[in-house]
Scaffold this active site. Structure first.
Site, PDB file in Angstrom:
ATOM      1  N   LYS A 197     -10.363  -5.376  40.760  1.00 34.86           N
ATOM      2  CA  LYS A 197     -10.137  -4.841  39.408  1.00 34.86           C
ATOM      3  C   LYS A 197     -11.164  -3.780  39.012  1.00 34.86           C
ATOM      4  O   LYS A 197     -10.882  -2.944  38.158  1.00 34.86           O
ATOM      5  CB  LYS A 197     -10.066  -5.967  38.375  1.00 34.86           C
ATOM      6  CG  LYS A 197     -11.373  -6.454  37.793  1.00 34.86           C
ATOM      7  CD  LYS A 197     -11.091  -7.349  36.571  1.00 34.86           C
ATOM      8  CE  LYS A 197     -12.338  -7.777  35.834  1.00 34.86           C
ATOM      9  NZ  LYS A 197     -13.140  -8.802  36.519  1.00 34.86           N
ATOM     10  N   HIS A 234     -18.488 -17.218  37.102  1.00 34.63           N
ATOM     11  CA  HIS A 234     -18.885 -15.821  36.901  1.00 34.63           C
ATOM     12  C   HIS A 234     -19.949 -15.801  35.810  1.00 34.63           C
ATOM     13  O   HIS A 234     -19.712 -16.273  34.716  1.00 34.63           O
ATOM     14  CB  HIS A 234     -17.684 -14.962  36.504  1.00 34.63           C
ATOM     15  CG  HIS A 234     -17.910 -13.486  36.711  1.00 34.63           C
ATOM     16  ND1 HIS A 234     -18.963 -12.805  36.126  1.00 34.63           N
ATOM     17  CD2 HIS A 234     -17.250 -12.575  37.453  1.00 34.63           C
ATOM     18  CE1 HIS A 234     -18.919 -11.531  36.494  1.00 34.63           C
ATOM     19  NE2 HIS A 234     -17.893 -11.370  37.309  1.00 34.63           N
ATOM     20  N   GLU A 246     -18.053 -12.332  44.585  1.00 37.25           N
ATOM     21  CA  GLU A 246     -16.992 -11.396  44.205  1.00 37.25           C
ATOM     22  C   GLU A 246     -17.581 -10.145  43.547  1.00 37.25           C
ATOM     23  O   GLU A 246     -17.321  -9.861  42.383  1.00 37.25           O
ATOM     24  CB  GLU A 246     -16.023 -12.078  43.225  1.00 37.25           C
ATOM     25  CG  GLU A 246     -15.391 -13.331  43.783  1.00 37.25           C
ATOM     26  CD  GLU A 246     -14.729 -14.193  42.702  1.00 37.25           C
ATOM     27  OE1 GLU A 246     -14.034 -15.144  43.082  1.00 37.25           O
ATOM     28  OE2 GLU A 246     -14.922 -13.924  41.496  1.00 37.25           O
TER      29      GLU A 246
HETATM   30  C1  LIG Z   1     -14.300  -9.021  37.001  1.00 39.29           C
HETATM   31  C2  LIG Z   1     -14.517 -10.122  37.936  1.00 39.29           C
HETATM   32  C3  LIG Z   1     -15.358  -9.964  39.052  1.00 39.29           C
HETATM   33  C4  LIG Z   1     -16.182  -8.716  39.292  1.00 39.29           C
HETATM   34  O1  LIG Z   1     -17.282  -8.729  38.464  1.00 39.29           O
HETATM   35  P1  LIG Z   1     -18.451  -7.626  38.593  1.00 39.29           P
HETATM   36  O2  LIG Z   1     -19.313  -7.931  37.440  1.00 39.29           O
HETATM   37  O3  LIG Z   1     -17.806  -6.304  38.556  1.00 39.29           O
HETATM   38  O4  LIG Z   1     -19.137  -7.889  39.887  1.00 39.29           O
HETATM   39  C5  LIG Z   1     -15.467 -11.002  39.933  1.00 39.29           C
HETATM   40  N1  LIG Z   1     -14.793 -12.153  39.744  1.00 39.29           N
HETATM   41  C6  LIG Z   1     -13.982 -12.357  38.689  1.00 39.29           C
HETATM   42  C7  LIG Z   1     -13.270 -13.638  38.554  1.00 39.29           C
HETATM   43  C8  LIG Z   1     -13.825 -11.351  37.743  1.00 39.29           C
HETATM   44  O5  LIG Z   1     -13.033 -11.557  36.683  1.00 39.29           O
END
Ligand SMILES: *Cc1c(COP(=O)(O)O)cnc(C)c1O
Length: 380
Positions: A47, A184, A261
């Site tokens: 994303k 996260h 991630e």
């Molecule tokens: C947006 C998102 C990410 C990416 O996060 P960053 O801060 O760009 O590293 C990873 N995992 C999930 C579930 C997300 O929603």
């Protein structure tokens, strides 16, 4: 890093607004991530920027992928569609996580044939997964503190720690395989304690699950949030990595697989926006530049990502504080109120903004009839 003259050449050749993606930077960021976190498998969070060429370069570099919609899944699938069936199935199982805790029935039905790992955080979702994607593996998304992150992500998702093991046992009773936990800590997390707290919380939940009879979890997904070096206040990645390695090795035995991630960290420094000054005015004593890109377009991160970008000019000269506005008729289209730019810039002069690869072009609209910036890939 692309030189100033290389950027000027690109602007001349392609026109503006232009969004430049430097694939050397993508590969370098991926290598840095792997170098400092050798135990962690990096799932690029699509994303952040779902451009298929970016996905392909990271795929070739060896990345795995975090997707959060069926179209994102299909962008990754495009890289592997020619693999033999069995190899492709194994690849998806090992290297894709569908990390959106809420999935529409139709999405689950479409995903089931690919058997990916998916996240969940509530009882309704267990019923949906059981019914529509019974062959998927699952990971429980935990709610963890997001203190001090630029973008918080815990108000919408995540099981409270107190109900986590109930949700694990409930999914197990339905016959689903709970592979592990995810969380996260919030995007652009410069408060590294968020990771420490979250990893410790996850370790406690692993233990409680084992004590209550579920010992099959073997995966911890530490999510995204790794900060991009937007300015000098962001501590180097290796400092965060040191903390992560210490906590992971202390709390999780080697047979627990660790995933992350990263979105922003991999792609932010690989994007450069080049724009042209199309208007200039003095308003209430302040110099205002109007450019051909704005917050409905490449600078959408100003709104959606709470991010502030800075402008560089190709021309030198005495600077002054000025505003930079986008091209649309909406007064919301303010890219910056506090830029230091030469006061003598003219219509037709070109500006560029670095570190704008994440959450920028990905959320650009076509508002007011202005199409998103042209994308050009270099060092591909
Ligand atoms: C947006 C998102 C990410 C990416 O996060 P960053 O801060 O760009 O590293 C990873 N995992 C999930 C579930 C997300 O929603």
């Amino acid at each position: 890093m692309l030189s100033k003259s290389a950027l000027a050449r690109l602007a001349k050749e392609h026109g503006t607004p232009l969004f430049v993606v430097d694939h050397d930077a993508l590969r370098k960021n991926y290598r840095t991530f792997k170098k400092y976190l050798p135990r962690v498998q990096a799932y690029y969070a699509v994303k952040a920027n779902s451009d298929p060429a970016i996905v392909k370069t990271l795929y070739d570099a060896g990345a795995s992928f975090d997707v959060a919609s069926l179209p994102e899944f299909m962008v990754v699938y495009e890289c592997i569609k020619d693999m033999p069936d069995k190899q492709r199935q194994d690849w998806i199982w090992d290297k894709i996580i569908y990390a959106n805790p809420i999935k529409a029935n139709g999405t689950l039905q479409a995903l089931n044939q690919y058997k990916p790992l998916v996240t969940y955080d509530n009882h309704e979702e267990i019923r949906k997964i059981k019914k529509h994607a019974p062959d998927a593996g699952v990971a429980l998304r935990l709610k963890v503190p997001n203190t001090g992150a630029m973008v918080e992500l815990s108000s919408k998702f995540g099981a409270a720690p107190g109900e986590a093991v109930d949700l694990i046992l409930a999914a197990h009773e339905q016959g689903l395989v709970i592979e592990g936990l995810s969380f996260h800590v919030g995007s652009q997390t410069t408060n590294f304690q968020n990771y420490v707290q979250a990893i410790n919380l996850a370790a406690n939940i692993f233990k409680e699950a084992r004590d209550r009879g579920y010992a099959k979890m073997n995966l911890l997904d530490i999510g995204g949030g790794f900060p991009a070096p937007y300015d000098a206040t962001v501590k180097p990645f290796r400092e965060l990595a040191k903390i992560l390695n210490r906590e992971l090795d202390r709390l999780f035995p080697e047979d627990v697989q660790i995933l992350a991630e990263p979105g922003r960290f991999l792609v932010a420094t690989a994007g450069i926006a080049i724009s042209t000054i199309i208007g200039k005015a003095m308003r209430d004593g302040k110099l205002c530049y109007y450019i051909d890109d704005g917050v409905y377009h490449t600078f959408s991160g100003v709104i959606f990502d709470h991010c502030q970008y800075h402008f560089n000019s190709f021309k030198k000269g005495a600077t002054q504080v000025c505003s930079v506005f986008g091209p649309t008729c909406d007064a919301l289209d303010v890219v910056s109120m506090t830029e230091e730019l030469p006061g003598e810039l003219k219509l037709g002069d070109v500006l560029y903004s670095e570190n704008i690869g994440a959450y920028s072009h990905a959320s650009a609209t076509r508002f007011n009839g202005f199409p998103p910036a042209k994308v050009v890939h270099v060092n591909q």
